[in-house]
Design a protein around this motif. Structure first.
Motif, PDB file in Angstrom:
ATOM      1  N   ALA A  51       0.836  -1.206   0.000  1.00 47.14           N
ATOM      2  CA  ALA A  51       0.000   0.000   0.000  1.00 47.14           C
ATOM      3  C   ALA A  51       0.871   1.256   0.000  1.00 47.14           C
ATOM      4  CB  ALA A  51      -0.933  -0.007   1.210  1.00 47.14           C
ATOM      5  N   THR A  52       1.960   1.217   0.765  1.00 46.44           N
ATOM      6  CA  THR A  52       2.867   2.369   0.811  1.00 46.44           C
ATOM      7  C   THR A  52       3.530   2.581  -0.539  1.00 46.44           C
ATOM      8  OG1 THR A  52       3.296   1.823   3.120  1.00 46.44           O
ATOM      9  CG2 THR A  52       4.769   3.401   2.092  1.00 46.44           C
ATOM     10  N   ALA A  53       3.930   1.487  -1.195  1.00 50.63           N
ATOM     11  CA  ALA A  53       4.536   1.594  -2.524  1.00 50.63           C
ATOM     12  C   ALA A  53       3.552   2.196  -3.516  1.00 50.63           C
ATOM     13  CB  ALA A  53       4.997   0.213  -2.999  1.00 50.63           C
ATOM     14  N   ILE A  54       2.302   1.761  -3.459  1.00 53.87           N
ATOM     15  CA  ILE A  54       1.279   2.315  -4.354  1.00 53.87           C
ATOM     16  C   ILE A  54       1.136   3.812  -4.119  1.00 53.87           C
ATOM     17  CG2 ILE A  54      -1.204   2.331  -4.851  1.00 53.87           C
ATOM     18  CD1 ILE A  54      -1.141  -0.732  -4.302  1.00 53.87           C
ATOM     19  N   GLY A  55       1.136   4.217  -2.841  1.00 56.54           N
ATOM     20  CA  GLY A  55       1.032   5.641  -2.534  1.00 56.54           C
ATOM     21  C   GLY A  55       2.196   6.441  -3.085  1.00 56.54           C
ATOM     22  N   THR A  56       3.408   5.897  -2.949  1.00 59.38           N
ATOM     23  CA  THR A  56       4.592   6.589  -3.473  1.00 59.38           C
ATOM     24  C   THR A  56       4.505   6.736  -4.989  1.00 59.38           C
ATOM     25  OG1 THR A  56       5.966   5.740  -1.664  1.00 59.38           O
ATOM     26  CG2 THR A  56       7.111   6.488  -3.644  1.00 59.38           C
ATOM     27  N   ILE A  57       4.082   5.678  -5.667  1.00 56.85           N
ATOM     28  CA  ILE A  57       3.985   5.730  -7.132  1.00 56.85           C
ATOM     29  C   ILE A  57       2.900   6.709  -7.559  1.00 56.85           C
ATOM     30  CG2 ILE A  57       3.463   4.374  -9.194  1.00 56.85           C
ATOM     31  CD1 ILE A  57       4.624   1.930  -7.653  1.00 56.85           C
ATOM     32  N   GLU A  58       1.785   6.692  -6.866  1.00 57.96           N
ATOM     33  CA  GLU A  58       0.700   7.626  -7.217  1.00 57.96           C
ATOM     34  C   GLU A  58       1.142   9.073  -7.045  1.00 57.96           C
ATOM     35  OE1 GLU A  58      -2.479   6.162  -4.799  1.00 57.96           O
ATOM     36  OE2 GLU A  58      -3.212   4.781  -6.360  1.00 57.96           O
ATOM     37  N   GLU A  59       1.997   9.342  -6.048  1.00 59.64           N
ATOM     38  CA  GLU A  59       2.539  10.693  -5.892  1.00 59.64           C
ATOM     39  C   GLU A  59       3.371  11.083  -7.110  1.00 59.64           C
ATOM     40  OE1 GLU A  59       4.707  11.259  -2.276  1.00 59.64           O
ATOM     41  OE2 GLU A  59       3.166  10.282  -1.057  1.00 59.64           O
ATOM     42  N   LEU A  60       4.196  10.147  -7.592  1.00 61.48           N
ATOM     43  CA  LEU A  60       5.021  10.429  -8.768  1.00 61.48           C
ATOM     44  C   LEU A  60       4.160  10.662 -10.002  1.00 61.48           C
ATOM     45  CD1 LEU A  60       7.858   7.794  -8.205  1.00 61.48           C
ATOM     46  CD2 LEU A  60       8.094  10.276  -8.043  1.00 61.48           C
ATOM     47  N   LEU A  61       3.119   9.855 -10.167  1.00 59.62           N
ATOM     48  CA  LEU A  61       2.216  10.035 -11.302  1.00 59.62           C
ATOM     49  C   LEU A  61       1.524  11.389 -11.224  1.00 59.62           C
ATOM     50  CD1 LEU A  61       0.643   6.454 -11.420  1.00 59.62           C
ATOM     51  CD2 LEU A  61       2.227   7.437 -13.094  1.00 59.62           C
ATOM     52  N   ALA A  62       1.135  11.800 -10.029  1.00 62.01           N
ATOM     53  CA  ALA A  62       0.466  13.085  -9.852  1.00 62.01           C
ATOM     54  C   ALA A  62       1.386  14.253 -10.202  1.00 62.01           C
ATOM     55  CB  ALA A  62      -0.025  13.227  -8.410  1.00 62.01           C
ATOM     56  N   LYS A  63       2.700  14.032 -10.093  1.00 66.95           N
ATOM     57  CA  LYS A  63       3.667  15.075 -10.437  1.00 66.95           C
ATOM     58  C   LYS A  63       3.993  15.094 -11.928  1.00 66.95           C
ATOM     59  CE  LYS A  63       5.866  15.155  -5.875  1.00 66.95           C
ATOM     60  NZ  LYS A  63       7.099  14.861  -5.106  1.00 66.95           N
ATOM     61  N   GLY A  64       3.355  14.206 -12.692  1.00 65.16           N
ATOM     62  CA  GLY A  64       3.532  14.227 -14.137  1.00 65.16           C
ATOM     63  C   GLY A  64       4.477  13.202 -14.700  1.00 65.16           C
ATOM     64  N   TYR A  65       5.026  12.348 -13.848  1.00 61.67           N
ATOM     65  CA  TYR A  65       5.906  11.299 -14.354  1.00 61.67           C
ATOM     66  C   TYR A  65       5.052  10.186 -14.949  1.00 61.67           C
ATOM     67  CZ  TYR A  65       9.432  13.684 -11.534  1.00 61.67           C
ATOM     68  OH  TYR A  65      10.277  14.626 -10.993  1.00 61.67           O
ATOM     69  N   ARG A  66       5.337   9.810 -16.193  1.00 62.97           N
ATOM     70  CA  ARG A  66       4.518   8.816 -16.887  1.00 62.97           C
ATOM     71  C   ARG A  66       5.375   7.724 -17.525  1.00 62.97           C
ATOM     72  NH1 ARG A  66       1.203  11.108 -14.369  1.00 62.97           N
ATOM     73  NH2 ARG A  66      -0.798  11.977 -15.021  1.00 62.97           N
ATOM     74  N   GLN A  67       6.507   7.431 -16.913  1.00 62.26           N
ATOM     75  CA  GLN A  67       7.401   6.428 -17.469  1.00 62.26           C
ATOM     76  C   GLN A  67       6.765   5.042 -17.437  1.00 62.26           C
ATOM     77  OE1 GLN A  67       8.316   9.035 -15.823  1.00 62.26           O
ATOM     78  NE2 GLN A  67      10.453   9.617 -16.130  1.00 62.26           N
ATOM     79  N   ALA A  68       7.052   4.263 -18.473  1.00 57.17           N
ATOM     80  CA  ALA A  68       6.499   2.910 -18.565  1.00 57.17           C
ATOM     81  C   ALA A  68       6.934   2.051 -17.380  1.00 57.17           C
ATOM     82  CB  ALA A  68       6.931   2.256 -19.876  1.00 57.17           C
ATOM     83  N   GLU A  69       8.203   2.207 -16.962  1.00 63.09           N
ATOM     84  CA  GLU A  69       8.689   1.385 -15.854  1.00 63.09           C
ATOM     85  C   GLU A  69       7.945   1.691 -14.550  1.00 63.09           C
ATOM     86  OE1 GLU A  69      12.816   2.208 -15.315  1.00 63.09           O
ATOM     87  OE2 GLU A  69      12.481   4.242 -14.584  1.00 63.09           O
TER      88      GLU A  69
END
Length: 526
Positions: free
Chosen positions: A243-261
């Protein structure tokens, strides 16, 4: 503390040697005092006058070299050290100062030669061992780096940058426990770059919880926010903090990062959390983000295999092959989908194309052999894998499945085929001691031959590597029962229902394992 500051501390020991020798000389005392108080300009002016007045005094040139080093003028300082050594080659401290400066300037061969010469005179000199450790580390000679760091005393761990190099040297030479013990000395309040390096090192050591803490500590000040965020999420995922990992990734996505990896990592976290539909969607976004990255198609197909969504897996493989028609991995994965659907002819076609695309890779032949077993053609599988073992003598999978095929062909006890199966499995284990399945099958064959003690030994090792594998657990329970360990055998029998080791389902599971072995491994460093 940077390298120059560290060197200044080390060579400052020479101040006292120089000043003591000529303590009666007021100029020496004044120059030394000025440099120690940070009045570099005044100290250098005085020392230059002294050098002009006393050109044959090696201690003047040495003190001037120390002052120039303190001022950051190392190349000029080295000229003074060389003048001092030309006047008196036996000055140990001067040669050490020269070697340390050469190290700081990246003149590694000169520094190495001088440090080694110094050690012939003083074998336990900590600064010289530290210098040789730094040189060895720069050359990726980690065994020598670890050896010299060990001999450099507290110089190896009092400064965080050096401590991390020392711990890395232990890690690279397989001394995991020593690396972890050393990392316990690492302060909590180091700068973001060092926190990041520590996070990478803890991840390499498999301590993902500690890795995540270091990445989290680095996050606010690290210059590459995506890089530290991705690695933080990766470490959280590997630590089981889904759950924490999902939260961290969602933060990155919200900042505009859209990398495939990043979408790929999110899919792994979703799947680990039981959110399979969201995992599918994340991998779909990964393939859309970078249609030429085969890893995302492979991961998505693997997810389909896991959940038996075979038709969807075929569609994804087809899309991937339109973008990457020469990908043998995509052919392998599509062949696996066909095989698990029971469409063996189509599977064989894809595996044969994969063989042509990657003629030096033994995996397509292994996959073909497995399909032949499923088709009831174990003898053909044996012949195919025998030929492949000659082409791929160092591929553990080829020998594992040669053993599987020979076992499925029903060799008689004591026959040449049984002996060949055992030898093939032993070769697979020799090539990759961490594969549990060859050990389990070897244990089964040994048990059938009546070699119970050897069977128990192999099955215990297989069980340790794969404690949740029902076939291995059942076989170990059988072997323990035969060896008289009834109580433990009873516990293991209770853990699993009887494993039908010759069922085709076992081969299908192995097919997924083999195909997954071809997947691109995720790395922490990005």
């Amino acid at each position: 503390m940077n390298l120059l500051a560290k060197l200044t501390l080390i060579i400052s020991l020479a101040f006292y040697g120089a000043s003591t020798i000529s303590a009666q000389d007021a100029d020496y005392r004044t120059a030394t005092s000025l440099i120690q108080q940070g009045q570099i300009t005044q100290g250098l002016a005085l020392l230059r006058r002294m050098a002009a007045q006393r050109p044959t005094d090696p201690q003047v040139h040495n003190l001037l070299g120390i002052a120039l080093t303190t001022a950051g003028k190392m190349q000029e300082a080295n000229e003074e050290f060389k003048r001092a050594l030309a006047l008196n080659p036996k000055l140990f401290s001067v040669l050490k100062n020269l070697a340390l400066n050469e190290l700081a300037l990246g003149q590694l061969e000169d520094a190495k030669r001088h440090f080694e010469s110094l050690l012939t005179l003083s074998p336990h000199d900590r600064a010289c061992h530290w210098g040789l450790a730094e040189i060895a580390f720069a050359k990726r000679d980690f065994a020598q780096a670890a050896l010299h760091y060990e001999r450099s005393g507290d110089l190896a761990w009092k400064e965080p940058t050096t401590l991390l190099k020392f711990a890395s040297s232990y890690t690279e030479t397989g001394q995991r426990d020593r690396a972890l013990a050393l990392l316990e000395k690492l302060p909590a309040d180091i700068d973001a770059k060092l926190q990041f390096e520590a996070g990478l090192l803890f991840a390499k050591l498999g301590k993902f919880d500690l890795s995540a803490r270091r990445f989290a500590a680095a996050r606010s000040d690290f210059p590459d926010q995506y890089r530290v965020g991705y690695n933080l999420a990766f470490a959280q995922l590997k630590a089981g903090e889904f759950a924490t990992a999902i939260g961290t990734i969602e933060e990155l996505l919200a900042k505009g990062y859209r990398q495939a990896e990043l979408y790929n990592l999110l899919a792994q976290a979703y799947e680990a959390s039981g959110r399979t539909n969201e995992a599918y969607e994340a991998l779909r976004l990964a393939t859309a983000s970078d249609p030429t990255d085969e890893a995302n198609y492979l991961d998505l197909i693997t997810l389909c295999l896991k959940h038996q969504s075979y038709d969807l897996g075929l569609k994804i493989a087809d899309i991937g092959l339109r973008h990457l028609p020469n990908s043998y991995r995509l052919r392998l994965h599509r062949g696996a989908v066909w095989a698990l659907k029971g469409e063996y002819e189509e599977a064989m076609q894809d595996f044969e194309i994969a063989s042509r695309l990657a003629p030096d890779n033994g995996l397509p032949a292994v996959a073909r052999g497995m399909v032949l077993i499923q088709m009831g053609k174990a003898a053909e599988a044996v012949e195919l894998l025998r030929r492949q073992s000659a082409k791929s003598p160092n591929d553990p999978l080829v020998f594992w499945f040669l053993g599987e095929a020979l076992d499925y062909s029903g060799p008689a006890p004591g026959s040449a085929e049984e002996k060949e199966a055992i030898e093939a499995l032993e070769r697979a284990i020799e090539l990759d001691a961490d594969l549990p399945q060859p050990r389990a099958l070897l244990g089964k064959l040994l048990l059938r031959r009546g070699e119970t003690a050897k069977a128990v030994e192999e099955l215990e090792r297989a069980f340790k590597l794969a404690p949740d594998d029902p076939t291995t657990t059942y076989l170990l329970a059988q072997a323990l029962q035969k060896s008289g360990e009834a109580e433990r055998a009873k516990q293991l029998f209770a853990k699993v229902s009887r494993a039908r080791t010759r069922e085709l389902e076992t081969t299908r599971l192995n097919l997924i394992r083999v195909i997954n072995s071809e997947m691109r491994s995720n790395r922490v460093e990005r």
